[in-house]
Design an enzyme around this catalytic site. Structure first.
Site, PDB file in Angstrom:
ATOM      1  N   VAL A 204      41.139  87.286 -27.208  1.00  0.00           N
ATOM      2  CA  VAL A 204      40.855  88.687 -27.526  1.00  0.00           C
ATOM      3  C   VAL A 204      42.153  89.350 -27.968  1.00  0.00           C
ATOM      4  O   VAL A 204      43.192  89.213 -27.313  1.00  0.00           O
ATOM      5  CB  VAL A 204      40.252  89.441 -26.321  1.00  0.00           C
ATOM      6  CG1 VAL A 204      40.054  90.913 -26.659  1.00  0.00           C
ATOM      7  CG2 VAL A 204      38.918  88.821 -25.888  1.00  0.00           C
ATOM      8  N   LYS A 205      42.047  90.027 -29.105  1.00  0.00           N
ATOM      9  CA  LYS A 205      43.200  90.791 -29.589  1.00  0.00           C
ATOM     10  C   LYS A 205      42.923  92.254 -29.271  1.00  0.00           C
ATOM     11  O   LYS A 205      41.854  92.784 -29.614  1.00  0.00           O
ATOM     12  CB  LYS A 205      43.333  90.593 -31.095  1.00  0.00           C
ATOM     13  CG  LYS A 205      44.278  91.564 -31.779  1.00  0.00           C
ATOM     14  CD  LYS A 205      44.464  91.196 -33.227  1.00  0.00           C
ATOM     15  CE  LYS A 205      45.167  92.291 -33.988  1.00  0.00           C
ATOM     16  NZ  LYS A 205      45.521  91.903 -35.341  1.00  0.00           N
ATOM     17  N   THR A 206      43.880  92.909 -28.613  1.00  0.00           N
ATOM     18  CA  THR A 206      43.633  94.298 -28.241  1.00  0.00           C
ATOM     19  C   THR A 206      44.935  95.096 -28.264  1.00  0.00           C
ATOM     20  O   THR A 206      46.017  94.534 -28.401  1.00  0.00           O
ATOM     21  CB  THR A 206      42.947  94.373 -26.859  1.00  0.00           C
ATOM     22  OG1 THR A 206      42.325  95.654 -26.722  1.00  0.00           O
ATOM     23  CG2 THR A 206      43.917  94.173 -25.695  1.00  0.00           C
TER      24      THR A 206
END
Ligand code: 5RP
Length: 305
Positions: A204-206
């Site tokens: 997950v990129k956040t």
């Protein structure tokens, strides 16, 4: 014809019966139960020694055209590519501009549709998984708009991409997209990241938040990579990356803070120092200044030659 195995009395062969079979584990959070191909692709993106990655994001053109710093990817970005651990980009840029001899792992942007002139959450899947295989990518990626107008559509895009990738051994990275009117706090990112991981994303990129980012990484069962966001002064960007890593991120996926820097090559090296060598922000800034000065000298020398 292959020769027969040398016939030896079994007492002369060594089966090491007393040594248990070595079953390699896997270094990455949440990936222990994945198949070999998935793990191998993830191990190209994340350095198996540090467990981290410096991904260079240059996919901005898919919704905003020739973004500042990305006007000429061939001239300004291709030379930076060898310094990244992985590249996040579109198939258009990959096919037209990236030398096929470059062996960096590719994280392929697979969603699209609306431009900056329209509602951004109204995306569709925009790449066939077969094309991702043809391009030999290491992961596929898309935006997920939790709380956005087309939330369900974007979540469904993700679950379809995850299913297609699982069939072929290609991991999916979900990007938690934040609309202009959405709150950017730890509560929101815990929700968005956890939904992506629960529904199958492998990475997950956040975005980083100054308060409670460690709760975002702790409650997400897959690796989180930090998105860069808008251009900041170099020390601030390095500090943000350092904080994210110290608070549990497995790397960064940065764009503008690298390619809009006065010295993108120096910034890449400084970010890599923070991610892989735990350089403190000030130490990384010193590295940035040193490389920047060296690059300036080289380019002056080239100009005089
Ligand atoms: C678009 C993306 C971009 O790839 C990326 O997040 C932009 O990178 P940066 O914010 O560091 O310029 O995912 O939403």
């Amino acid at each position: 014809m292959p020769e027969a195995d040398i016939v030896k009395p079994s007492k002369d062969k060594n089966y090491y019966e007393h040594i248990p079979m070595i079953s390699p584990g896997f270094f990455l959070r949440g990936a222990g139960s994945l198949d070999w191909g998935m793990k191998n692709r993830l191990a190209r993106i994340f350095n198996p020694t540090t467990g981290r990655t410096v991904m260079l994001a240059i996919d901005h053109g898919y919704f905003q055209g020739p973004t500042t710093g990305l006007e000429r990817i061939d001239l300004n970005i291709v030379p930076l590519m060898p310094l990244a651990d992985a590249l996040m980009l579109t198939r258009g840029i990959l096919r037209t501009t990236v030398p096929p001899a470059l062996t960096k792992p590719i994280v392929l942007r697979c969603s699209g549709g609306p431009s900056i002139l329209k509602e951004l959450s109204n995306e569709e899947l925009a790449v066939d998984i077969e094309d991702a295989v043809r391009l030999n990518v290491s992961a596929v990626t898309l935006q997920v708009f939790i709380g956005g107008e087309y939330e369900t559509r974007s979540v469904h895009n993700m679950t379809r991409l995850v299913d297609m990738g699982l069939r072929l051994g290609i991991p999916t990275m979900a990007v938690t997209a934040v609309g202009k009117a959405m709150t950017r706090d730890a509560q929101y990112f815990r929700l968005a990241c956890r939904i992506c991981a629960e529904l199958g994303a492998h990475i997950v990129k956040t975005y980083y938040v100054p308060e409670g980012f460690e709760t975002v990484t702790a409650s997400c069962p897959v690796p989180i990579v930090m998105a860069g966001g808008k251009k900041l002064p170099e020390l601030e960007a390095l500090t943000m990356a350092w904080n994210a890593i110290q608070q549990g991120a497995a790397g960064v996926d940065m764009g503008r803070n690298i390619f809009q820097s006065d010295a993108p090559e120096a910034m890449m090296q400084a970010i890599a120092g923070v991610v892989h060598k735990n350089l403190k922000p000030k130490e990384a800034l010193d590295l940035y200044e040193t490389v920047k000065a060296r690059e300036a000298q080289k380019s002056k020398a080239r100009g005089q030659a």
